[in-house]
Write a protein that holds these residues in place. Structure first.
Motif, PDB file in Angstrom:
ATOM      1  N   LYS A 180       0.830  -1.207   0.000  1.00 63.00           N
ATOM      2  CA  LYS A 180       0.000   0.000   0.000  1.00 63.00           C
ATOM      3  C   LYS A 180       0.864   1.256   0.000  1.00 63.00           C
ATOM      4  O   LYS A 180       0.542   2.245  -0.687  1.00 63.00           O
ATOM      5  CB  LYS A 180      -0.937  -0.011   1.205  1.00 63.00           C
ATOM      6  CG  LYS A 180      -2.082  -1.011   1.106  1.00 63.00           C
ATOM      7  CD  LYS A 180      -2.962  -0.966   2.348  1.00 63.00           C
ATOM      8  CE  LYS A 180      -4.130  -1.933   2.247  1.00 63.00           C
ATOM      9  NZ  LYS A 180      -4.970  -1.920   3.477  1.00 63.00           N
ATOM     10  N   ALA A 183       2.169   1.641  -3.444  1.00 61.39           N
ATOM     11  CA  ALA A 183       1.099   2.096  -4.339  1.00 61.39           C
ATOM     12  C   ALA A 183       0.814   3.582  -4.161  1.00 61.39           C
ATOM     13  O   ALA A 183       0.532   4.293  -5.138  1.00 61.39           O
ATOM     14  CB  ALA A 183      -0.166   1.274  -4.100  1.00 61.39           C
ATOM     15  N   SER A 184       0.893   4.063  -2.919  1.00 65.71           N
ATOM     16  CA  SER A 184       0.633   5.489  -2.668  1.00 65.71           C
ATOM     17  C   SER A 184       1.697   6.375  -3.304  1.00 65.71           C
ATOM     18  O   SER A 184       1.486   7.579  -3.492  1.00 65.71           O
ATOM     19  CB  SER A 184       0.564   5.755  -1.161  1.00 65.71           C
ATOM     20  OG  SER A 184       1.834   5.596  -0.561  1.00 65.71           O
ATOM     21  N   LYS A 188       2.484   0.589  -9.625  1.00 61.06           N
ATOM     22  CA  LYS A 188       1.343  -0.132 -10.178  1.00 61.06           C
ATOM     23  C   LYS A 188       1.652  -1.617 -10.436  1.00 61.06           C
ATOM     24  O   LYS A 188       0.748  -2.411 -10.649  1.00 61.06           O
ATOM     25  CB  LYS A 188       0.899   0.521 -11.487  1.00 61.06           C
ATOM     26  CG  LYS A 188       0.439   1.971 -11.342  1.00 61.06           C
ATOM     27  CD  LYS A 188       0.059   2.567 -12.688  1.00 61.06           C
ATOM     28  CE  LYS A 188      -0.480   3.985 -12.539  1.00 61.06           C
ATOM     29  NZ  LYS A 188       0.561   4.926 -12.042  1.00 61.06           N
ATOM     30  N   GLU A 222      -4.754   0.413  -6.613  1.00 62.00           N
ATOM     31  CA  GLU A 222      -3.731   0.990  -7.499  1.00 62.00           C
ATOM     32  C   GLU A 222      -2.817  -0.064  -8.119  1.00 62.00           C
ATOM     33  O   GLU A 222      -2.158   0.205  -9.130  1.00 62.00           O
ATOM     34  CB  GLU A 222      -2.863   1.996  -6.719  1.00 62.00           C
ATOM     35  CG  GLU A 222      -3.627   3.192  -6.163  1.00 62.00           C
ATOM     36  CD  GLU A 222      -4.207   2.914  -4.785  1.00 62.00           C
ATOM     37  OE1 GLU A 222      -4.660   3.880  -4.143  1.00 62.00           O
ATOM     38  OE2 GLU A 222      -4.207   1.732  -4.344  1.00 62.00           O
ATOM     39  N   ILE A 223      -2.759  -1.249  -7.522  1.00 58.21           N
ATOM     40  CA  ILE A 223      -1.903  -2.311  -8.064  1.00 58.21           C
ATOM     41  C   ILE A 223      -2.630  -3.007  -9.208  1.00 58.21           C
ATOM     42  O   ILE A 223      -3.711  -3.550  -9.027  1.00 58.21           O
ATOM     43  CB  ILE A 223      -1.529  -3.330  -6.968  1.00 58.21           C
ATOM     44  CG1 ILE A 223      -0.740  -2.652  -5.850  1.00 58.21           C
ATOM     45  CG2 ILE A 223      -0.737  -4.486  -7.566  1.00 58.21           C
ATOM     46  CD1 ILE A 223       0.552  -1.984  -6.284  1.00 58.21           C
TER      47      ILE A 223
END
Length: 441
Positions: A180, A183-184, A188, A222-223
């Motif tokens: 996470k 991703a932030s 991706k 987001e992944i």
């Protein structure tokens, strides 16, 4: 060279070897506070601390690490490095010998615990930061995620178990939190790595939990791509195959080092599989995950590999049609089962000839695979902008650092600098042995 009073200390970290070392370096850098300024690895500017994360797996890797240390010693003599610190696999493996051989190094640390290194830098270890990273490599949209450390396998040629220790899975909740955080920051694509990714979870959960981990990582919005590396062929988890087949976020790509196909050689390697099992597994992968691209690694010149065994290896690789294949020459490593029980009986010139023959065959296979993609439309990750105004990209069939690239021509008016880290649609227009050409759609 002395730092100015009260000014942050300048630190540069150099990472050698595999992507697992890269993750270690990024975790280490995340612990540093405001007392340090991290200088890019490619920089040549003067620093207070130069850290070298070494590799000690095989002969060539060890030599690369030694050469890097000696080059750093020269920088220290010239005054552009104040303190030289070495850690990682090489110094873990040769902790007694190296300090006497290269006394110019200020401090040596191993590969299993970085707390002593942090304390040497004046940093109090904070394990709550273990889910954080300071990116040092890959394109802006991609990151490696190391899901476990060490290995319980005892392959006869491999020194990793006594360098890195026993297998230790990272708790699932920590990996999800780390993902996470990545991703932030725009990541991706996650590339899952370990000494053996299929072993994940056995120590913590008493079951193989790679598929469960993949499902949890897939829930991060987001992944968009999850890629699996370094899978061991023995007892390959059936639920991972299912996840690859049905989960749209899992790339149709698998890195599965097989090392050989001859029963006799595999037995000497202590791989716990034979040729029949290996062929069955490849057949299962192809049928259960249609369109999967397979990357494997082979060893040539292992003790017991005669002309018959090498011919069998060539035939198998041609029949299996691995889209990606790497190979290396057997290197006798002190302390391993192979070094203690087998004679390194294949002459070095024969090893090199076999490597050249295998890789020439693979070049033909790779070229045929790439040519077969001409005209197709593929989704790609943009890694960077190349000189001449083209984009350097990869599809789900190319892993970072080890595979070829897709070089994409872009129409006028496209803001190239806004593209890295994003996905795009391209049409493949040309192919060579390893790279593809394409046009942006």
């Amino acid at each position: 060279m002395k730092p100015k009073k009260n000014s942050p200390l300048r630190l540069r970290a150099v990472t050698l070897g595999c992507s697992k070392n890269r993750v270690d370096t990024e975790h280490l850098l995340s612990q540093l506070g405001g007392d340090f300024v991290v200088v890019p690895e490619s920089s040549s500017e003067a620093v207070d601390y130069l850290l070298i994360n070494t590799c000690g797996f095989i002969g060539d890797a060890k030599q690369e690490s030694i050469d890097a240390i000696l080059e750093a010693v020269e920088l220290k003599k010239q005054g552009s490095v104040r303190r030289l610190v070495v850690f990682g696999c090489l110094s873990q493996r040769y902790s007694r010998e190296l300090p006497g051989l290269i006394p110019e190094v200020d401090a040596w640390f191993g590969a299993r615990d970085f707390d002593p290194l942090l304390r040497y830098l004046g940093v109090t270890p904070d394990h709550s930061k273990c889910v954080k990273r300071v990116p040092t490599d890959c394109g802006p949209g991609t990151a490696y995620l190391k899901i476990s450390e060490g290995c319980d396998r005892r392959c006869s040629y491999c020194a990793i178990p006594f360098i890195r220790g026993a297998h230790r899975s990272v708790p699932m909740e920590e990996l999800v939190e780390e993902a996470k955080n990545l991703a932030s920051n725009g990541v991706k694509e996650l590339v899952l790595i370990a000494q053996d990714t299929t072993y994940y979870g056995l120590d913590l959960y008493r079951r193989r939990a790679l598929a469960e981990l993949i499902r949890k990582l897939s829930e991060i919005p987001e992944i968009e791509w999850i890629r699996i590396h370094y899978s061991y062929p023995a007892d390959f988890p059936d639920d991972v195959l299912e996840e690859m087949a049905v989960n749209p976020k899992v790339c149709k790509y698998l890195d599965i080092p097989l090392q050989h196909i001859s029963d006799d050689v595999l037995a000497k390697m202590r791989r716990h599989v034979d040729g029949a099992w290996t062929r069955h597994l490849i057949s299962e992968l192809r049928s259960r995950v249609p369109g999967v691209v397979l990357r494997t690694t082979m060893i040539v010149g292992h003790p017991g590999e005669g002309e018959k065994e090498f011919s069998e290896l060539l035939d198998f690789c041609r029949e299996a049609g691995f889209e990606r294949l790497g190979a290396f020459i057997y290197s006798e490593e002190e302390g391993t089962y192979g070094a203690e029980h087998f004679e390194d009986d294949v002459p070095s010139e024969v090893k090199q000839q076999r490597l050249d023959t295998l890789m020439q065959q693979q070049a033909d296979i790779s070229l045929a695979f790439n040519k077969g993609r001409i005209g197709s439309i593929e989704r790609v990750m943009v890694d960077s902008v190349a000189p001449g105004g083209k984009l350097v990209c990869r599809s789900q069939y190319e892993s970072p650092d080890v595979d070829g690239e897709i070089i994409v021509s872009v129409p006028d008016g496209v803001d190239l600098n806004s593209m890295p880290g994003k996905f795009a649609q391209v049409r493949i227009t040309g192919a060579d042995l390893y790279d593809l050409a394409a046009k942006l759609i």
